[in-house]
Design an enzyme around this catalytic site. Structure first.
Site, PDB file in Angstrom:
ATOM      1  N   ASP A 156       1.110 -26.968 -46.548  1.00  0.00           N
ATOM      2  CA  ASP A 156       1.200 -28.109 -47.465  1.00  0.00           C
ATOM      3  C   ASP A 156       1.217 -29.425 -46.686  1.00  0.00           C
ATOM      4  O   ASP A 156       1.778 -29.495 -45.590  1.00  0.00           O
ATOM      5  CB  ASP A 156       2.465 -27.983 -48.322  1.00  0.00           C
ATOM      6  N   HIS A 168      -7.928 -32.085 -45.679  1.00  0.00           N
ATOM      7  CA  HIS A 168      -8.233 -30.652 -45.712  1.00  0.00           C
ATOM      8  C   HIS A 168      -9.030 -30.243 -44.467  1.00  0.00           C
ATOM      9  O   HIS A 168      -8.825 -29.154 -43.918  1.00  0.00           O
ATOM     10  CB  HIS A 168      -8.997 -30.305 -46.989  1.00  0.00           C
ATOM     11  N   GLU A 213      -3.427 -22.368 -59.343  1.00  0.00           N
ATOM     12  CA  GLU A 213      -3.104 -23.685 -59.927  1.00  0.00           C
ATOM     13  C   GLU A 213      -3.959 -24.806 -59.334  1.00  0.00           C
ATOM     14  O   GLU A 213      -4.104 -25.870 -59.940  1.00  0.00           O
ATOM     15  CB  GLU A 213      -1.620 -24.028 -59.700  1.00  0.00           C
ATOM     16  N   ARG A 267      -6.830 -29.503 -59.928  1.00  0.00           N
ATOM     17  CA  ARG A 267      -7.080 -30.767 -59.211  1.00  0.00           C
ATOM     18  C   ARG A 267      -8.434 -31.346 -59.628  1.00  0.00           C
ATOM     19  O   ARG A 267      -9.244 -30.670 -60.265  1.00  0.00           O
ATOM     20  CB  ARG A 267      -7.065 -30.520 -57.703  1.00  0.00           C
ATOM     21  N   LEU A 282      -4.776  -8.896 -35.049  1.00  0.00           N
ATOM     22  CA  LEU A 282      -4.161  -9.700 -36.106  1.00  0.00           C
ATOM     23  C   LEU A 282      -4.920  -9.505 -37.413  1.00  0.00           C
ATOM     24  O   LEU A 282      -6.140  -9.626 -37.444  1.00  0.00           O
ATOM     25  CB  LEU A 282      -4.215 -11.186 -35.709  1.00  0.00           C
ATOM     26  N   GLU A 296      12.593 -14.047 -45.287  1.00  0.00           N
ATOM     27  CA  GLU A 296      13.349 -15.190 -44.785  1.00  0.00           C
ATOM     28  C   GLU A 296      12.525 -16.439 -45.072  1.00  0.00           C
ATOM     29  O   GLU A 296      11.301 -16.439 -44.864  1.00  0.00           O
ATOM     30  CB  GLU A 296      13.577 -15.053 -43.275  1.00  0.00           C
TER      31      GLU A 296
HETATM   32  C1  IPE Z   1      -2.287 -28.304 -49.153  1.00  0.00           C
HETATM   33  O1  IPE Z   1      -2.195 -29.681 -49.010  1.00  0.00           O
HETATM   34  C2  IPE Z   1      -3.720 -27.832 -49.240  1.00  0.00           C
HETATM   35  C3  IPE Z   1      -4.085 -27.125 -50.483  1.00  0.00           C
HETATM   36  C4  IPE Z   1      -3.294 -26.892 -51.503  1.00  0.00           C
HETATM   37  C5  IPE Z   1      -5.455 -26.654 -50.609  1.00  0.00           C
HETATM   38  P1  IPE Z   1      -2.087 -30.622 -50.284  1.00  0.00           P
HETATM   39  O2  IPE Z   1      -3.477 -30.992 -50.710  1.00  0.00           O
HETATM   40  O3  IPE Z   1      -1.231 -29.994 -51.318  1.00  0.00           O
HETATM   41  O4  IPE Z   1      -1.375 -31.897 -49.649  1.00  0.00           O
HETATM   42  P2  IPE Z   1      -0.316 -32.878 -50.352  1.00  0.00           P
HETATM   43  O5  IPE Z   1       0.813 -32.052 -50.865  1.00  0.00           O
HETATM   44  O6  IPE Z   1      -1.044 -33.602 -51.433  1.00  0.00           O
HETATM   45  O7  IPE Z   1       0.088 -33.772 -49.223  1.00  0.00           O
HETATM   46 MG    MG Z   2       0.807 -30.165 -51.797  1.00  0.00          MG
END
Ligand code: IPE
Ligand code: MG
Length: 227
Positions: free
Chosen positions: A2, A19, A49, A53, A111, A187
């Site tokens: 995140d 990204h 979810e 966006r 891995l 954890e």
């Molecule tokens: C995580 O970063 C990447 C994906 C969910 C694809 P975000 O895009 O959620 O970044 P913030 O939370 O807006 O900073």
């Molecule tokens: Mg985010």
């Protein structure tokens, strides 16, 4: 993973640049995982979810993902790539590439890198319940005798191991629909840094924090750590 958007915002860049930087951090952390001898690394890459966006951002994320998987940065490494998530909603060229990588890296034993793409924990549990219901309707399973193990066997990816350590960057303290079945005893580790700033030293710190925890798994004396 995140914090991509905030990373870009802090630099006055469009979100898709965040990204892109996040994809570089993935390469770095995978190298770190191989160095440490981790057997499994599972990345929450695109959630069920995330479709909500802006269309532009969704297209940018999925396009970037396709470019990364096509570029095949782990081609010479002992990495078995897997895709966990819903089939049928991703662009077919991306889905085909993911399946191709999964097939061609199947023999690798170092891995296992699982990318959760169009993944949602509730979606996974709902589909598992549907699979169990179908078996019960066919008379192959008695609903009164369904066990944890039966449920686990009907998950879309029954061979996914339980999560030992669930790490989230980006200064949020929640798990957001990520692997709820597998994380029942995980954890939890939350760090303030943004994902694009993450490198193998952060992975090392996360694992070090994990090894300092006492996992009793409901028993009274500590169990040896599975790492
Ligand atoms: C995580 O970063 C990447 C994906 C969910 C694809 P975000 O895009 O959620 O970044 P913030 O939370 O807006 O900073
Ligand atoms: Mg985010």
């Amino acid at each position: 993973m995140d914090g991509n958007g905030r990373w870009a915002q802090q630099r006055g860049l469009p979100r898709h640049e965040g990204h892109r930087a996040g994809a570089r951090a993935v390469r770095e952390v995978v190298h770190g995982a191989l160095e440490m001898g981790l057997r499994h690394l599972t990345l929450y890459t695109f959630s069920t979810e995330n479709w909500s966006r802006d269309r532009e951002e969704v297209d940018a994320i999925l396009g970037l993902l396709r470019d990364e998987v096509a570029d095949n940065p782990f081609r010479d490494l002992d990495v078995h790539m897997r895709w966990h998530g819903r089939a049928g909603r991703l662009p077919t060229d991306l889905a085909d590439l993911l399946q191709l990588r999964e097939r061609t890296t199947r023999g690798r034993t170092g891995l296992t890198l699982t990318m959760c793409i169009d993944y949602g924990g509730r979606d996974e549990i709902t589909r598992t319940a549907a699979a169990l219901a179908r078996r019960a309707r066919a008379g192959q399973l008695d609903p009164d005798r369904i066990t944890d193990e039966d449920f686990a066997r009907h998950l879309p990816h029954p061979d996914m191991p339980d999560v030992d350590l669930l790490w989230r960057t980006g200064n949020e303290q929640r798990t957001s629909n990520f692997l709820p079945w597998h994380s029942a005893y995980a954890e939890l580790h939350f760090t303030p840094g943004l994902w694009p700033d993450t490198d193998r030293r952060d992975l090392w710190q996360a694992v070090t924090a994990y090894t300092g925890r006492q996992r009793r798994l409901g028993a009274e004396s500590p169990n040896p750590l599975p790492l």
